[in-house]
Structure formats: C-alpha cells, structure tokens
Design a protein around this motif. Structure first.
Motif, PDB file in Angstrom:
ATOM      1  N   ALA A 165      -8.616   1.711  -5.289  1.00  0.00           N
ATOM      2  CA  ALA A 165      -8.317   2.975  -5.975  1.00  0.00           C
ATOM      3  C   ALA A 165      -8.679   4.144  -5.063  1.00  0.00           C
ATOM      4  CB  ALA A 165      -9.099   3.058  -7.287  1.00  0.00           C
ATOM      5  N   PRO A 166      -8.025   4.271  -3.909  1.00  0.00           N
ATOM      6  CA  PRO A 166      -8.384   5.322  -2.944  1.00  0.00           C
ATOM      7  C   PRO A 166      -8.175   6.736  -3.469  1.00  0.00           C
ATOM      8  CG  PRO A 166      -6.311   4.289  -2.323  1.00  0.00           C
ATOM      9  CD  PRO A 166      -6.894   3.466  -3.439  1.00  0.00           C
ATOM     10  N   ALA A 167      -7.226   6.899  -4.396  1.00  0.00           N
ATOM     11  CA  ALA A 167      -6.939   8.238  -4.920  1.00  0.00           C
ATOM     12  C   ALA A 167      -8.109   8.799  -5.724  1.00  0.00           C
ATOM     13  CB  ALA A 167      -5.681   8.216  -5.772  1.00  0.00           C
ATOM     14  N   THR A 168      -8.927   7.921  -6.268  1.00  0.00           N
ATOM     15  CA  THR A 168     -10.065   8.379  -7.075  1.00  0.00           C
ATOM     16  C   THR A 168     -11.313   8.616  -6.239  1.00  0.00           C
ATOM     17  OG1 THR A 168     -10.823   6.117  -7.545  1.00  0.00           O
ATOM     18  CG2 THR A 168      -9.185   7.067  -9.035  1.00  0.00           C
ATOM     19  N   ALA A 169     -11.269   8.247  -4.948  1.00  0.00           N
ATOM     20  CA  ALA A 169     -12.438   8.393  -4.073  1.00  0.00           C
ATOM     21  C   ALA A 169     -12.534   9.810  -3.541  1.00  0.00           C
ATOM     22  CB  ALA A 169     -12.355   7.407  -2.915  1.00  0.00           C
ATOM     23  N   THR A 200     -13.350  12.758  -0.727  1.00  0.00           N
ATOM     24  CA  THR A 200     -13.055  12.877   0.700  1.00  0.00           C
ATOM     25  C   THR A 200     -14.237  12.405   1.531  1.00  0.00           C
ATOM     26  OG1 THR A 200     -11.610  14.766   0.264  1.00  0.00           O
ATOM     27  CG2 THR A 200     -12.382  14.485   2.524  1.00  0.00           C
ATOM     28  N   GLU A 201     -15.443  12.714   1.068  1.00  0.00           N
ATOM     29  CA  GLU A 201     -16.653  12.314   1.781  1.00  0.00           C
ATOM     30  C   GLU A 201     -16.767  10.796   1.865  1.00  0.00           C
ATOM     31  OE1 GLU A 201     -20.588  12.140   3.449  1.00  0.00           O
ATOM     32  OE2 GLU A 201     -19.006  13.652   3.465  1.00  0.00           O
ATOM     33  N   SER A 202     -16.497  10.101   0.770  1.00  0.00           N
ATOM     34  CA  SER A 202     -16.657   8.650   0.774  1.00  0.00           C
ATOM     35  C   SER A 202     -15.573   7.955   1.592  1.00  0.00           C
ATOM     36  CB  SER A 202     -16.660   8.113  -0.660  1.00  0.00           C
ATOM     37  OG  SER A 202     -15.415   8.328  -1.287  1.00  0.00           O
ATOM     38  N   ARG A 203     -14.400   8.552   1.701  1.00  0.00           N
ATOM     39  CA  ARG A 203     -13.332   7.944   2.496  1.00  0.00           C
ATOM     40  C   ARG A 203     -13.536   8.152   3.997  1.00  0.00           C
ATOM     41  NH1 ARG A 203      -9.650  10.271  -1.261  1.00  0.00           N
ATOM     42  NH2 ARG A 203      -8.959  11.718   0.351  1.00  0.00           N
ATOM     43  N   PHE A 204     -14.445   9.048   4.359  1.00  0.00           N
ATOM     44  CA  PHE A 204     -14.650   9.389   5.767  1.00  0.00           C
ATOM     45  C   PHE A 204     -15.552   8.352   6.435  1.00  0.00           C
ATOM     46  CE2 PHE A 204     -16.118  11.936   9.381  1.00  0.00           C
ATOM     47  CZ  PHE A 204     -14.935  12.554   9.763  1.00  0.00           C
ATOM     48  N   ASN A 205     -15.105   7.833   7.569  1.00  0.00           N
ATOM     49  CA  ASN A 205     -15.868   6.828   8.314  1.00  0.00           C
ATOM     50  C   ASN A 205     -16.855   7.524   9.249  1.00  0.00           C
ATOM     51  OD1 ASN A 205     -16.850   4.770   9.913  1.00  0.00           O
ATOM     52  ND2 ASN A 205     -14.858   3.849  10.301  1.00  0.00           N
ATOM     53  N   HIS A 206     -18.100   7.678   8.799  1.00  0.00           N
ATOM     54  CA  HIS A 206     -19.091   8.400   9.597  1.00  0.00           C
ATOM     55  C   HIS A 206     -19.473   7.651  10.868  1.00  0.00           C
ATOM     56  CE1 HIS A 206     -19.767  11.654   6.758  1.00  0.00           C
ATOM     57  NE2 HIS A 206     -19.768  10.769   5.783  1.00  0.00           N
ATOM     58  N   ALA A 207     -19.333   6.348  10.879  1.00  0.00           N
ATOM     59  CA  ALA A 207     -19.696   5.578  12.068  1.00  0.00           C
ATOM     60  C   ALA A 207     -18.754   5.857  13.232  1.00  0.00           C
ATOM     61  CB  ALA A 207     -19.696   4.088  11.747  1.00  0.00           C
ATOM     62  N   ALA A 208     -17.481   6.083  12.933  1.00  0.00           N
ATOM     63  CA  ALA A 208     -16.483   6.243  13.990  1.00  0.00           C
ATOM     64  C   ALA A 208     -15.860   7.623  14.067  1.00  0.00           C
ATOM     65  CB  ALA A 208     -15.365   5.212  13.797  1.00  0.00           C
ATOM     66  N   MET A 209     -16.083   8.461  13.030  1.00  0.00           N
ATOM     67  CA  MET A 209     -15.422   9.762  12.990  1.00  0.00           C
ATOM     68  C   MET A 209     -16.372  10.956  13.022  1.00  0.00           C
ATOM     69  SD  MET A 209     -12.141   9.347  13.004  1.00  0.00           S
ATOM     70  CE  MET A 209     -11.479  10.878  12.344  1.00  0.00           C
ATOM     71  N   SER A 210     -17.617  10.765  12.630  1.00  0.00           N
ATOM     72  CA  SER A 210     -18.577  11.871  12.643  1.00  0.00           C
ATOM     73  C   SER A 210     -19.255  11.960  14.012  1.00  0.00           C
ATOM     74  CB  SER A 210     -19.652  11.679  11.566  1.00  0.00           C
ATOM     75  OG  SER A 210     -19.112  11.889  10.288  1.00  0.00           O
TER      76      SER A 210
END
Length: 560
Positions: A256-260, A262-272
């Motif tokens: 259910a990605p639409a209910t997530a 933006t913060e939770s969908r963000f991959n902090h290991a590879a994108m932050s």
C-alpha cells in the motif's frame, strides 16, 4: 356408365385434401423453424448470462482498458525466500448508465467495502462516463460479497496484482510496482525489463532476510530508545560486494505505497547524504601510510592549539600528551587527523576518495543512489575538515562500500544487490597495499578494544570499527539546536574480515543512564554490537573464544 358429376366431385375432394396437406406441411415447417430460432435465442441468452455472471458485463462503447496479462517474475532473497510475487485478483468496475440508484448502490458497496470513500464512490457511480473503476485488487471473498449484493451496473474482471508477502521488511530494497505492473522503485524498477519477460526466472537478490530482519529490528529499537528521527543500516560482504542487508527506518508497506508517508518511502541508507564525521578518519590513516608521509610510531603534538587558515581545530577530549597514529584514531583526535592529512596533501587525498568511490554515486543496480556533496574549492581547510568527515556529505551505503578496502586487504569491490553467480562475478580493483590495509585493520580493532568504540565490542567476534559524531549543517552554518548525526563503521571478524556493518542515526537524543552522552559511542556503537551478535551465527561466523577453547587454547586478549 360413370356419372360425370361424381367424377367432378372426386377431383374436387382430392384437390381440397392436397391443399390441406400442403398447408399442414408448411405450418409444421414454420413451427420447426420457429423452434430452432427460439432455441438459438435461448442459447444466446444463456451464454450472455453466463458471460455476464462470470466476467461481468462488457460496457457498450465504454473505455474499459484491455486486460493486464503480465505475469512478472518473482523476486527472492539469496536463499530463495519470496519477496515479491504475482497473484490474480478481482477488480470492480461500474457502468454508471446501468446503475439504478446511485445512493442505494453506494451504501450497499460501503457495507462490504468500508474502506471506500463515499463521496468519491457516489461521483463514480453517477458519472456520465460509460465506465468507472471502483476498486482494484479485491480478494475472492470481497468479490463474492459485492456479487451477492445483486446491484446492477457492477462488474468484475481478473487482473494480476503484485504482492509483497514480507510487508515492510526490505521494502526499500524490493520497492513496488503500480496496478499496471510497472516497477516504480527499488528492485521492481531496476529490473523491470527482466521481470516482465515471458517465463522469466525469479530474480535472486543478495540480501538475506534473516539478517535484514535483525538489522531493521535493532534500528527500530534504537530509534525508540534514542528518539532519533531516522536510522539506516548496511551489512555488506567485503569480499564479494554483496549487500546482505540494507535497512532504512521508518519503513513502509509496499502493498500500500500510496498510504505511506514521503519520509517512510525514502531510503536513508542510499539516498540521504550526511557529514558523517570521524568514520572518515580510518581513510586518513590509510592515506598517511600509503603516501608514506608518516609512520605508526611518529607522535604528533595534538595537545597544543592547531590553527589552519583562520580556524582552530579542536578535539572533544583533548589529549595532554602527543599521540601516534593508533592513539589518534582510538581517541578520535581531530588535530592529529588534520596534521596527517595536510602532510599527505590535497591531491593525494582527493585521489584516494575518488578511488574509494566517494566522489560518485554508489555503482550498484538500484536507482536509489544519491550523489555525494563535495566541495568545489579544495583549500587547506577543506583537506583538514574532510579528513575527519566534515565538508563532504555521503550516504551510509557509500561509506560502507568505501570502508571495505580498509579491512579486506586493500580491494575496492563493486557493490551489488544481486546474488553473485557466474552471470554476476566479483569485480574488484586494488586501491591500497595489503600492508596498509592490515595496519588500518589493526588500528580499527584497537578503537573497539581500547578507544571510543568499546560499546561495539561483541565478545568473540573480533569487531573492528570507528565512531563518528557530526553536527548537522543548517542555514548559515551548523545547526544551533545541536542536532547531530552519529555513525559506527565496523567490520568482523578481525581474524578473517568478511562483513562490513554501517549504522547511522539522525538526531539521536540522550538516554538516562548514559551520563548525558549522545555521541556515536553511546548509540550507534551499541546498536552495532547488538546487530553483530544477532547476525554472526546466521552468517556461520564462529565465536573466536569458543573456537580457541575447542582447540585447547585460552581466548586471546586481541579477540576479547
């Protein structure tokens, strides 16, 4: 003599009989034709009713999309555990011009599908269009409940749906696909073409779900304990480059990605990207040894003020005596690290960072790979600050990959999210001499046994590593609220290094019992210990003290 009148009467009777026979015969033919036509009509009606009851009515002149026929291959972990698969589900649509009563139909649907939005439902059912989607991906039970309502104007069609049986686990790695079976993130996006080929085999990723769960679970407990904004963790095989686990917390449910958020969908290991602080210092130690601008025994006057350009370099815990390289690293001296970097020079420093991949995105298969933030103007002060992890911002994954050569004998191994096999062989290149790597490995072990990384000591597994605590930059300077990023880069086992572990917390807070400290040694290091103790048995890493006890030898101090 025959009576002529009798003959005429007889002929007349025969003629009448023939006419009657012909009329009866024609009537019978008409009846038969009628029966056949009626039978054909009944058959057509039955077939139409069967088609309608099974597949739903086909809207005349509607914009009903063609059926999605994609089968899409499964995605598994390295051990064959299914991470993504495809199931047939039912999708509900409406033909508004056939709906008898919009309000009544809406109420009926809400009684069995309460998650639908009533206002939106009424709008769709009362639309002037010939066709409207109502709900996608219904289960057989939900489909039957709608069917039992007996409401006209509603129909179903079967469609494939991408399902993620592990829920939030490894969600940032696996990613997700839309209702049209198009990959939008993670492995689903990266391998979309391969997964979509007819009869394509399952795509085996490099991750181990057991290890992934242990890392994610430890980070979740860490976020709760330290009240951090987010956390990231990476476990990589430093010999093969396989990413065994990569977790970003908070996670999301790819079902259910639409209910997530933006913060939770963000991959902090590879994108932050973060200024990760002192986890860069082992690289500076390698730089000094590789350029032969210093030795392990030379002592530096770190107890004295040290000024570069117009900035004084400070240590959080200043030493009262000069320190040699092993103590500079174990006590995390900024001054000593700065002196070593200046000796080696900016050109050599930049070349080593480039060789370690820290000037580029991490070259693995996923699209989720952020570009580092690097200074355009590289002056002496840049050389100094970068030597201890400021003035350059990279992802936790990038630092994990770059740290592997420090412990694996000096080889940069190209990282991968795919399981290594003949089609995906190990690709490596030498970036350090074996002797330099051995010395850095020894110093990182010393950090854990006698330095700032004591809380990462997992008994029997020979953990080596380095703490890193960095102030978060803000507008016009560093954050005046005192927000920090804490990290611990490590490897184990010391006797035969195999796995890199990187743990990062964004904005952790102090915890009762830690005497007001919130640096990496008090959170990221502790989480590293927890992770190593949980995953080492899964990875068949034998405890060194247990192994030596079996051979009749006491455990060595270096392995404590």
């Amino acid at each position: 003599m025959t009576d002529p009148s009798y003959s005429r009467r007889n002929v007349q009777h025969v003629t009448v009989a023939d006419d009657e026979f012909q009329a009866v015969s024609e009537g019978r033919i008409r009846i038969r034709i009628g029966v056949v036509a009626f039978a054909i009509m009944i058959v057509l009606i039955v077939l139409r009713l069967a088609e309608t009851s099974i597949f739903g009515p086909k809207p005349a002149g509607s914009t009903l999309p063609q059926a999605i026929t994609t089968t899409r291959a499964d995605i598994t972990d390295r051990n064959g555990e299914v991470l993504a698969t495809t199931l047939l589900t039912y999708s509900l649509y409406a033909e508004p011009h056939i709906v008898w009563n919009v309000e009544e139909t809406a109420d009926a649907l809400l009684s069995v599908l309460p998650e639908l939005d009533r206002a939106e439902l009424v709008e769709h059912l009362g639309s002037k269009k010939n066709f409207e989607w109502i709900a996608r991906g219904l289960t057989p039970k939900e489909r039957q409940a709608v069917f039992a309502l007996g409401q006209p104007g509603l129909g179903f069609r079967q469609e494939p749906k991408r399902v993620y049986p592990r829920g939030t686990l490894a969600s940032h790695i696996v990613g997700y696909a839309d209702v049209g079976m198009v990959g939008l993130a993670g492995a689903e996006r990266a391998f979309h073409e391969e997964l979509s080929k007819p009869n394509a085999p399952a795509k085996a990723l490099s991750i181990d779900m057991r290890v992934q769960y242990a890392v994610a679970d430890s980070l979740m407990h860490g976020i709760e304990r330290y009240s951090a904004k987010s956390a990231a963790g990476v476990v990589m095989d430093m010999k093969t480059g396989e990413i065994i686990a990569m977790a970003s917390v908070p996670e999301f449910d790819p079902n259910a990605p639409a209910t997530a958020s933006t913060e939770s969908r963000f991959n902090h290991a590879a994108m932050s990207t973060y200024e990760l602080g002192s986890v860069f210092k082992p690289i500076t130690m390698a730089l000094a040894l590789e350029t032969q601008t210093s030795t392990l025994t030379e002592k530096f006057p770190v107890q004295k003020p040290f000024k570069v350009t117009n900035k004084f370099i400070r240590d959080d815990h200043p030493s009262k005596v000069p320190l040699a390289m092993p103590e500079i690293l174990s006590q995390s001296s900024n001054r000593g690290t700065a002196m070593l970097a200046l000796r080696a020079g900016a050109d050599a420093q930049k070349q080593m960072l480039r060789d370690f991949g820290l000037f580029d995105r991490v070259p693995y298969e996923l699209y989720e790979s952020a570009r580092p933030q690097v200074q355009n103007r590289w002056i002496d002060l840049t050389t100094v600050t970068v030597s201890y992890g400021h003035g350059i911002a990279v992802t936790p994954l990038a630092l994990a990959v770059a740290s592997a050569p420090l412990m694996n004998g000096g080889l940069y191994v190209t990282p991968t999210i795919l399981k290594r096999d003949a089609a995906n062989p190990v690709a490596s290149r030498r970036v350090l001499s074996d002797s330099t790597a051995k010395h850095v490995r020894d110093m990182m072990r010393y950090v854990v046994t006698d330095g700032t990384g004591r809380n990462a000591r997992a008994s029997g597994y020979g953990v080596m590593g380095k703490t890193g605590t960095a102030d978060k930059p803000g507008v016009g300077g560093y954050d005046d609220k005192g927000d920090i990023v804490t990290s611990f880069i490590s490897g184990f086992p010391y006797a035969d290094p195999r796995y890199v572990v990187m743990i990062t917390y964004d904005s952790p807070q102090t915890v009762e019992g830690d005497w007001g400290y919130r640096g990496a040694g008090w959170n990221a290091a502790k989480t590293t210990k927890d992770v190593v103790e949980r995953i080492a048995p899964m990875l068949a890493i034998e405890r060194l003290d247990a192994a030596m006890a079996q051979k009749g030898y006491p455990a060595q101090e270096a392995y404590r």
